[in-house]
Motif scaffolding. Structure first.
Motif, mmCIF file in Angstrom:
data_model
loop_
_atom_site.group_PDB
_atom_site.id
_atom_site.type_symbol
_atom_site.label_atom_id
_atom_site.label_comp_id
_atom_site.label_asym_id
_atom_site.label_seq_id
_atom_site.Cartn_x
_atom_site.Cartn_y
_atom_site.Cartn_z
ATOM 1 N N ALA A 184 -0.409 -27.786 -19.296
ATOM 2 C CA ALA A 184 -0.609 -26.808 -20.362
ATOM 3 C C ALA A 184 -1.149 -25.521 -19.758
ATOM 4 N N GLY A 185 -1.208 -24.468 -20.580
ATOM 5 C CA GLY A 185 -1.707 -23.193 -20.092
ATOM 6 C C GLY A 185 -2.181 -22.306 -21.217
ATOM 7 N N ALA A 186 -2.861 -21.221 -20.858
ATOM 8 C CA ALA A 186 -3.389 -20.259 -21.827
ATOM 9 C C ALA A 186 -2.722 -18.909 -21.632
ATOM 10 N N THR A 187 -2.240 -18.318 -22.728
ATOM 11 C CA THR A 187 -1.604 -17.002 -22.685
ATOM 12 C C THR A 187 -1.962 -16.252 -23.965
ATOM 13 N N TYR A 188 -1.369 -15.048 -24.124
ATOM 14 C CA TYR A 188 -1.627 -14.277 -25.337
ATOM 15 C C TYR A 188 -0.705 -14.719 -26.471
ATOM 16 N N HIS A 189 -1.172 -14.493 -27.686
ATOM 17 C CA HIS A 189 -0.390 -14.822 -28.881
ATOM 18 C C HIS A 189 -0.333 -13.601 -29.790
ATOM 19 N N THR A 190 0.865 -13.268 -30.246
ATOM 20 C CA THR A 190 1.038 -12.235 -31.266
ATOM 21 C C THR A 190 1.885 -12.826 -32.387
#
Length: 296
Positions: A184-190
């Motif tokens: 899994a990973g963390a990124t930006y969300h719009t």
């Protein structure tokens, strides 16, 4: 004769001073773009921004993409960069450490906030608790959506990750998740637009057309203020106001609107102050960290 020489020398010195004035071709204003995605994409659209600022103000601006989030902060502190569009946490560090000032914040369809998200391709991962012991990719220790927000959410859920990797960019995290190199990973969300997802997965859709089918969003974080436009301490106010006016009008043309969308998924800018970012400072306190703890 001496008087003539003195006058000529004075004129020469004045001419040199004028020629080297900040914003001239020989001494351009240096403007950084935080490296959250492919540097080539940022530079290509940054050139369009350079041209627009020159057309509107007559000022020469040179856009650059430093190698890391923290490199933008340090460049502001050492005056190697005069202004920047930077990530939210990076601004807080630049403000607290070097006195940098936020003047504008990004807006997307009138909304000036965004979220972080945790993404996965692993079908066995259905909740945050399933991340315990798993291999995980963050963007950068100074990335707000790609690290800080996700770290707080995981801490609140008492999740203990296994191996942790910092991939450097949002698109790199998505790629690692897609290829199964991390769980899994963390990124930006719009938010979606017209039913179409617009989050960090979009950055690699050209390379992986089925990315939205293969990678799903496990959970999104609480919202935070959008990326600010920041100027270094002691940057001339007159020049600052001219650049701000140009940035506000950048999306008024189809080319500018397209470039701004490609840069940071924004549709415009609006005025802001440092107080708009106090919410993020509170998140750091909730994490039990000071601003500089995350970049040692």
């Amino acid at each position: 004769m001496k008087k003539i020489l003195i006058i000529m020398s004075s004129c020469f010195l004045l001419s040199c001073t004028t020629e080297k004035q900040l914003g001239n071709k020989e001494n351009p204003i240096h403007f950084a773009l935080v490296p959250g995605q492919d540097s080539a994409v940022l530079m290509e659209n940054g050139k369009i921004l350079e041209q627009w600022i020159f057309q509107q103000t007559g000022l020469y601006v040179k856009v650059q993409v430093p190698v890391s989030f923290i490199a933008v902060v340090e460049a502001l502190g050492s005056q190697r960069v005069d202004g920047a569009i930077m990530n939210t946490f990076g601004y807080i560090l630049a403000h607290d450490k070097y006195g940098a000032r936020a003047r504008l914040m990004g807006a997307n369809l009138g909304v000036s906030e965004y979220r972080g998200q945790i993404i996965t391709k692993n079908p066995k991962i259905k909740t945050l608790q399933d991340l315990n012991g798993k291999k995980f990719a963050f963007v950068d220790p100074a990335s707000t959506s790609g690290y800080i927000l996700a770290a707080k959410m995981l801490k609140d859920e008492n999740v203990k990750l296994g191996e942790v990797i910092f991939a450097g960019k949002h698109d790199s995290v998505v790629t690692m998740v897609y290829q199964g190199r991390v769980d899994a990973g963390a990124t930006y969300h719009t938010p979606d637009e017209n039913g179409e997802p617009q989050d960090a997965r979009l950055l690699v859709k050209a390379q992986y057309p089925d990315v939205f089918e293969k990678i799903r969003i496990l959970k999104t974080t609480d919202p935070i203020p959008s990326e600010p436009v920041v100027f270094r301490k002691d940057f001339p106010k007159e020049l600052e106001e001219k650049i701000i006016a140009a940035l506000k009008s950048f999306s008024s043309t189809p080319e500018g609107a397209k470039a701004l969308k490609k840069l940071y998924h924004l549709t415009g800018f609006k005025d802001c102050t440092d107080k708009d970012y106090d919410r993020v400072r509170k998140i750091l306190l909730d994490l039990g960290k000071k601003v500089q703890d995350l970049v040692k």
